[in-house]
Write a protein that holds these residues in place. Structure first.
Motif, PDB file in Angstrom:
ATOM      1  N   SER A   1       0.923  -1.300   0.188  1.00  0.00           N
ATOM      2  CA  SER A   1       0.197   0.059  -0.115  1.00  0.00           C
ATOM      3  C   SER A   1       0.625   1.307   0.077  1.00  0.00           C
ATOM      4  CB  SER A   1      -0.903   0.106   1.566  1.00  0.00           C
ATOM      5  OG  SER A   1      -0.504  -0.455   2.453  1.00  0.00           O
ATOM      6  N   ARG A   2       2.046   1.072   0.094  1.00  0.00           N
ATOM      7  CA  ARG A   2       2.850   2.623  -0.357  1.00  0.00           C
ATOM      8  C   ARG A   2       2.713   2.633  -1.335  1.00  0.00           C
ATOM      9  NH1 ARG A   2       7.935  -0.878   1.304  1.00  0.00           N
ATOM     10  NH2 ARG A   2       8.403  -0.919   3.473  1.00  0.00           N
ATOM     11  N   PRO A   3       2.820   4.133  -1.620  1.00  0.00           N
ATOM     12  CA  PRO A   3       3.133   4.832  -2.694  1.00  0.00           C
ATOM     13  C   PRO A   3       4.104   4.886  -3.624  1.00  0.00           C
ATOM     14  CG  PRO A   3       2.834   6.960  -1.338  1.00  0.00           C
ATOM     15  CD  PRO A   3       3.032   4.891  -0.284  1.00  0.00           C
ATOM     16  N   ASP A   4       5.032   4.590  -3.562  1.00  0.00           N
ATOM     17  CA  ASP A   4       6.409   3.827  -3.902  1.00  0.00           C
ATOM     18  C   ASP A   4       5.743   2.590  -4.786  1.00  0.00           C
ATOM     19  OD1 ASP A   4       6.789   2.946  -1.919  1.00  0.00           O
ATOM     20  OD2 ASP A   4       8.996   4.031  -2.182  1.00  0.00           O
ATOM     21  N   ALA A   5       5.188   1.640  -4.696  1.00  0.00           N
ATOM     22  CA  ALA A   5       5.046   0.390  -4.564  1.00  0.00           C
ATOM     23  C   ALA A   5       5.314  -0.517  -5.736  1.00  0.00           C
ATOM     24  CB  ALA A   5       3.859  -0.912  -3.926  1.00  0.00           C
ATOM     25  N   GLY A   6       4.754   0.272  -6.521  1.00  0.00           N
ATOM     26  CA  GLY A   6       5.203   0.336  -7.800  1.00  0.00           C
ATOM     27  C   GLY A   6       4.494  -0.806  -8.489  1.00  0.00           C
ATOM     28  N   HIS A   7       3.364  -1.390  -8.296  1.00  0.00           N
ATOM     29  CA  HIS A   7       2.304  -2.196  -9.319  1.00  0.00           C
ATOM     30  C   HIS A   7       2.435  -1.433 -10.720  1.00  0.00           C
ATOM     31  CE1 HIS A   7       2.116  -3.515  -5.422  1.00  0.00           C
ATOM     32  NE2 HIS A   7       0.590  -2.327  -5.154  1.00  0.00           N
ATOM     33  N   PRO A   8       2.349  -2.702 -11.611  1.00  0.00           N
ATOM     34  CA  PRO A   8       2.069  -2.718 -13.335  1.00  0.00           C
ATOM     35  C   PRO A   8       0.838  -2.315 -13.208  1.00  0.00           C
ATOM     36  CG  PRO A   8       2.321  -4.521 -12.360  1.00  0.00           C
ATOM     37  CD  PRO A   8       2.766  -4.377 -11.107  1.00  0.00           C
ATOM     38  N   LEU A   9       0.097  -1.963 -14.115  1.00  0.00           N
ATOM     39  CA  LEU A   9      -1.097  -1.504 -14.322  1.00  0.00           C
ATOM     40  C   LEU A   9      -2.134  -2.349 -14.134  1.00  0.00           C
ATOM     41  CD1 LEU A   9      -2.660   0.724 -15.495  1.00  0.00           C
ATOM     42  CD2 LEU A   9      -2.597   0.009 -18.044  1.00  0.00           C
ATOM     43  N   ALA A  10      -1.345  -3.303 -14.416  1.00  0.00           N
ATOM     44  CA  ALA A  10      -2.867  -4.727 -14.317  1.00  0.00           C
ATOM     45  C   ALA A  10      -1.508  -6.595 -14.316  1.00  0.00           C
ATOM     46  CB  ALA A  10      -3.172  -4.715 -15.513  1.00  0.00           C
ATOM     47  N   HIS A  11      -2.313  -7.226 -13.733  1.00  0.00           N
ATOM     48  CA  HIS A  11      -1.702  -8.388 -13.448  1.00  0.00           C
ATOM     49  C   HIS A  11      -3.248  -9.526 -14.207  1.00  0.00           C
ATOM     50  CE1 HIS A  11       0.036  -6.620  -9.689  1.00  0.00           C
ATOM     51  NE2 HIS A  11       1.164  -7.252  -9.832  1.00  0.00           N
ATOM     52  N   HIS A  12      -2.568 -10.432 -15.341  1.00  0.00           N
ATOM     53  CA  HIS A  12      -2.868 -11.135 -16.262  1.00  0.00           C
ATOM     54  C   HIS A  12      -2.665 -12.521 -15.683  1.00  0.00           C
ATOM     55  CE1 HIS A  12      -5.778  -8.404 -18.530  1.00  0.00           C
ATOM     56  NE2 HIS A  12      -5.237  -7.638 -18.262  1.00  0.00           N
ATOM     57  N   ALA A  13      -3.313 -13.785 -15.034  1.00  0.00           N
ATOM     58  CA  ALA A  13      -2.666 -15.063 -15.306  1.00  0.00           C
ATOM     59  C   ALA A  13      -3.021 -16.121 -16.105  1.00  0.00           C
ATOM     60  CB  ALA A  13      -3.434 -15.108 -13.754  1.00  0.00           C
ATOM     61  N   SER A  14      -2.272 -16.897 -15.970  1.00  0.00           N
ATOM     62  CA  SER A  14      -2.184 -17.817 -16.967  1.00  0.00           C
ATOM     63  C   SER A  14      -1.356 -18.939 -17.152  1.00  0.00           C
ATOM     64  CB  SER A  14      -2.043 -17.222 -18.028  1.00  0.00           C
ATOM     65  OG  SER A  14      -0.830 -17.232 -18.660  1.00  0.00           O
ATOM     66  N   ASN A  15      -1.721 -20.074 -17.695  1.00  0.00           N
ATOM     67  CA  ASN A  15      -0.613 -21.100 -17.956  1.00  0.00           C
ATOM     68  C   ASN A  15      -0.998 -22.479 -16.033  1.00  0.00           C
ATOM     69  OD1 ASN A  15       0.252 -19.378 -19.811  1.00  0.00           O
ATOM     70  ND2 ASN A  15       1.193 -21.257 -20.423  1.00  0.00           N
TER      71      ASN A  15
END
Lengths: 139, 139, 139
Positions: free
Chosen positions: A68-82
Motif C-alpha cells: 500500500s506504499r505510494p512507491d510500491a511500483g505495481h504494474p497497471l494490471a496482472h493477468h494470470a495464465s498457464n
C-alpha cells in the motif's frame, strides 16, 4: 516439476477453487483492495519477489504495508495464465506453477513465473507462499 | 464483489461451461464470426463499453450491426483471463468477473476488466450483460 | 468450429487435464525442458507453424532437434488462454481451439491462434497435432 497427470488425487472442486484463487489475485491487487487480501493469502504467507529487488515479505499484515506504499511500483494490471497443479506440497498443501503478465502503462508487458504453495484453510484455498520470477532474455 | 469461495453451489460442469463461454468470445470476435454471436450472447444482451466512448448496445442484433461496421475499431485479438465466478445474480444467472487483453497491431496491449452477468438458457450459458472497463494509470 | 456446448460428453476430469496440458506447454518451452516434451506431445506429433515460415515438423524427436537449435527463435514466454474444447476428433481425440501470447524481449506481444488435436494416451492427454497461426492486421 512433477508431471501434472501424476496428481489425479486432487478433487476437481479443489482444482477449480485454486484456479479461481490465482485469478482473483490479479483483481484484488489491481483494484488495490488491501482489506481483502485474506481472501487470497494465509496470514503467514511468504511473498518472495526478491528477483525484482524487493524484500521477502513474511506475513499478510506486512504485505499489506508494503503493497500500500505510494512507491510500491505495481504494474497497471496482472493477468494470470498457464496454471498447473503440480501435486502435494505436504498436508493440505499443493505446489502450483503459473504465469502472469504485468501490463505497463505504455502497453508493454513483463512475463512472470509464479511458483506457489497453496494451502487449504477453513475459509478455502489460500496462497501460503508465492515466488515471482521475471522472465529475462537469455544471451 | 463476493468471495468466490462463497458460491460452492455452482456445479462444476456449469463453471467449466462459463469459462469456455468467455474463452470463445475472443475467438468469435477476432474471426469476425458475426453469424455465431448467438453462441455467446443472449438475444437481449446489454453490452456496455461506454468507458471506451462507445454507445451502450441493447440486443444482439444491434451488436452485430455495430461490430460489423468497417470503423468498429476491434483490436487485433482478445485474450481472456482471471475468470472468477462471483455468485448468483438472480434466477439462472451468475455474476462473473474477468480480465481481457486487447492486442494492438503494434504488439502493445490494453488491459480490460469485464463484469458480466451470464444466464443459463436452453442452449447453454450465454452472456446477458457485459461491461468493459479499460485499466488506466492512476496518477 | 463446433459449438462447445455440443460436447457435453467430455468428462470434467479430462477437460481439466487438457487445460493443464496446454498450460504446461508454455512452461516447458520457456524453460527449454526438451527432455520433458513427452509430457505434452505424442511421439508422432505434427507441429505446423508454417504460418511463421517454419517447416512442418513430424515427430517429437524431430521437434526436439528443431527447437533446441541456437537459432530456433523462441519468444521470451508463451502465455496460453481462451481454451475451448470443440468436440471429438476421432477415437480418444478432441479438437481444441486456443490462443497464445508470445512475449518479445521488448515487452511487445504476438497473438497466436492454436488449433490442436489432443489424444488420450496411457500416460494422459497429449498434443498430437498443433497448428499455430499468427494474428495479423487485416487491411
Amino acid at each position: 516439476m512433477t508431471d501434472s497427470s501424476a496428481s489425479p488425487a486432487i478433487e476437481l472442486a479443489d482444482r477449480f477453487a485454486i484456479h479461481e484463487l490465482l485469478a482473483l489475485y490479479g483483481h484484488l491487487i489491481d483494484e488495490r483492495e488491501w482489506t481483502r487480501l485474506a481472501e487470497i493469502f494465509t496470514d503467514d504467507v511468504v511473498f518472495d519477489a526478491s528477483d525484482f529487488g524487493a524484500e521477502v515479505v513474511n506475513g499478510r499484515d506486512r504485505l499489506v504495508e508494503v503493497w500500500s506504499r505510494p512507491d510500491a511500483g505495481h504494474p497497471l494490471a496482472h493477468h494470470a495464465s498457464n496454471i498447473v497443479l503440480l501435486g502435494s506440497a505436504g498436508p493440505d498443501s499443493i505446489d502450483v506453477l503459473s504465469k502472469g503478465l504485468g501490463v505497463g502503462p505504455n502497453g508493454r508487458v513483463a512475463s512472470i513465473v509464479y511458483r506457489d504453495v497453496v494451502r487449504q484453510t477453513d475459509s478455502g484455498w489460500r496462497i501460503a507462499r508465492r515466488t515471482a520470477t521475471l522472465r529475462r532474455p537469455t544471451t
